[in-house]
Enzyme design. Structure first.
Site, PDB file in Angstrom:
ATOM      1  N   LYS A 333       0.935   6.230  -3.494  1.00 15.12           N
ATOM      2  CA  LYS A 333       2.284   5.845  -3.719  1.00 15.12           C
ATOM      3  C   LYS A 333       3.385   7.023  -3.690  1.00 15.12           C
ATOM      4  O   LYS A 333       2.792   8.044  -3.846  1.00 15.12           O
ATOM      5  CB  LYS A 333       2.477   4.891  -4.657  1.00 15.12           C
ATOM      6  CG  LYS A 333       1.698   3.522  -4.433  1.00 15.12           C
ATOM      7  CD  LYS A 333       2.532   2.842  -3.553  1.00 15.12           C
ATOM      8  CE  LYS A 333       1.601   1.551  -3.272  1.00 15.12           C
ATOM      9  NZ  LYS A 333       1.535   0.616  -4.179  1.00 15.12           N
ATOM     10  N   ARG A 367      -6.974  -1.255  -6.946  1.00 15.86           N
ATOM     11  CA  ARG A 367      -6.717  -1.395  -5.313  1.00 15.86           C
ATOM     12  C   ARG A 367      -6.543   0.241  -4.825  1.00 15.86           C
ATOM     13  O   ARG A 367      -5.353   0.570  -4.809  1.00 15.86           O
ATOM     14  CB  ARG A 367      -5.509  -2.396  -4.987  1.00 15.86           C
ATOM     15  CG  ARG A 367      -5.562  -2.658  -3.558  1.00 15.86           C
ATOM     16  CD  ARG A 367      -4.480  -3.963  -3.252  1.00 15.86           C
ATOM     17  NE  ARG A 367      -4.294  -4.168  -1.812  1.00 15.86           N
ATOM     18  CZ  ARG A 367      -3.468  -3.501  -1.135  1.00 15.86           C
ATOM     19  NH1 ARG A 367      -2.818  -2.569  -1.424  1.00 15.86           N
ATOM     20  NH2 ARG A 367      -3.495  -3.750   0.282  1.00 15.86           N
TER      21      ARG A 367
END
Length: 388
Positions: A333, A367
């Site tokens: 991210k 995840r």
């Protein structure tokens, strides 16, 4: 005289000190848990309840700060626990008891398994969830695994590296991504789900916010639906999951991929995210989804600026305090890039570090794109838990 500071961020240091000085194991564990410090924020309370809490705190030796409609109480667990008992509290605090029972139950006995279609996934060890994007425009691997043979090969790698669940997604949710029509999204994910299960690569999750796509994925054999919208996009999705008896991941996001960055406004991000996830979980349960089938995801990178993500990671125990298994998805991210200066394709080491920190704060599902690297970091984090 000798004074020694104990590392009391977990009960283990106190338990070990007592056990080393002759206490029985069970008594040492119970006592160590009882003197663990807690800070509890009460919101939406009446003026009568606020004043009663102030009086109770003064009698019970708790520190208390209050304001209009809220109170913050800090004390060790054994001092706070009587607030949740009818025989130990006052009549003007009776209305707080159901919420306190929920709170203490979640704190003292966190979920040990997550129920999905056909199985229970244990949470004593980290659950690695391998990301398999079959989209042409994913933010980190767009197009690489869209062909069926490439998707199958990647799933085999993820499983070999330790993934306990493969998450198949057919719609990119990167900022500014376009919505994918339902027939197109189904055409992307269903053949892949079937192929993975045909090769024994289950269980499989379908990453979608649309009830029709979820239904098609579940009919193809998926055991979990991962809804990045937390039921905000398609309310019918919860009923679809309930009918199938599948697992459900509710992720926090405000707005959609095209609007979420403009909605990243928080006064206290962890508390607000927890409140919105709690409301989503209540909607799911009202639609018939079993409580044990629900997991929550704070949604790193979705409607959050880098400072929100870091604060949320540090205060992840607030999300775990909801009492549902916590899944996190920090993989590659932007906030990791903001801290490290690394481009998106070189953030797997930072992802692994973030996962280890999340484990310490109560996350149990992870995840990720690079399962092997995350697994190694989580094994180190898990080893500290085993030592307790």
């Amino acid at each position: 005289m000798k004074a020694t500071a104990l590392a009391a961020h977990t009960p283990e240091a106190v338990r070990a000190a007592l056990a080393a000085r002759g206490w029985e194991a069970d008594k040492a564990t119970f006592a160590a848990t009882g003197i663990q410090p807690l800070v509890v924020l009460f919101e939406d309370i009446t003026e009568t309840e606020r004043e009663a809490l102030v009086r109770w705190g003064a009698r019970g030796g708790a520190d208390i700060l209050t304001g209009d409609g809220w109170a913050l109480i800090a004390a060790v667990a054994s001092r706070l626990a009587p607030l949740g008992r009818h025989d130990r509290t006052t009549a003007d605090l009776e209305g707080l008891i159901p919420e306190l029972v929920r709170f203490f139950t979640a704190w003292a006995d966190p979920p040990r398994a997550w129920r999905i279609a056909g199985a229970d996934l244990g949470l004593a060890e980290p659950l690695l969830i391998g990301i398999l994007n079959v989209t042409p425009d994913s933010f980190s691997d767009g197009g690489r695994f869209a062909p069926a043979d490439a998707a199958l090969a990647q799933a085999e790698r993820l499983k070999a590296d330790g993934a306990g669940l493969i998450d198949v997604g057919g719609e990119s949710t990167r900022p500014g991504a376009r919505a994918v029509p339902v027939p197109e999204e189904i055409a992307r994910v269903v053949p892949v789900i079937r192929e993975l299960l045909r090769h024994g690569l289950g269980p499989v999750s379908v990453d979608t916010r649309k009830a029709a796509v979820a239904r098609a994925g579940l009919d193809a054999g998926a055991a979990v639906v991962n809804d990045v919208s937390g039921l905000a996009y398609d309310a019918a999705l919860a009923g679809t999951v309930a009918t199938a008896g599948a697992g459900l991941v509710l992720m926090h996001m405000r707005g959609g991929p095209d609007t979420m960055d403009g909605l990243a406004t928080y006064r206290h991000v962890a508390v607000e995210v927890a409140g919105e996830l709690r409301a989503a979980a209540a909607r799911a349960e009202s639609a018939g989804v079993a409580r044990g089938a629900i997991a929550v995801d704070p949604g790193f990178g979705f409607a959050k600026h880098p400072e929100h993500n870091w604060r949320l990671l540090d205060e992840l125990a607030t999300i775990a305090g909801l009492g549902y298994p916590v899944v996190v998805g920090p993989s590659r991210k932007r906030f990791l890039g903001a801290a490290t200066g690394r481009p998106v394709e070189d953030r797997d080491r930072a992802t692994a570090a973030a996962c280890a920190l999340a484990w310490e704060r109560g996350a149990r599902g992870f995840r990720v794109h690079d399962v092997a690297l995350a697994r190694e970091a989580l094994l180190v984090a898990r080893a500290t838990t085993l030592a307790r």
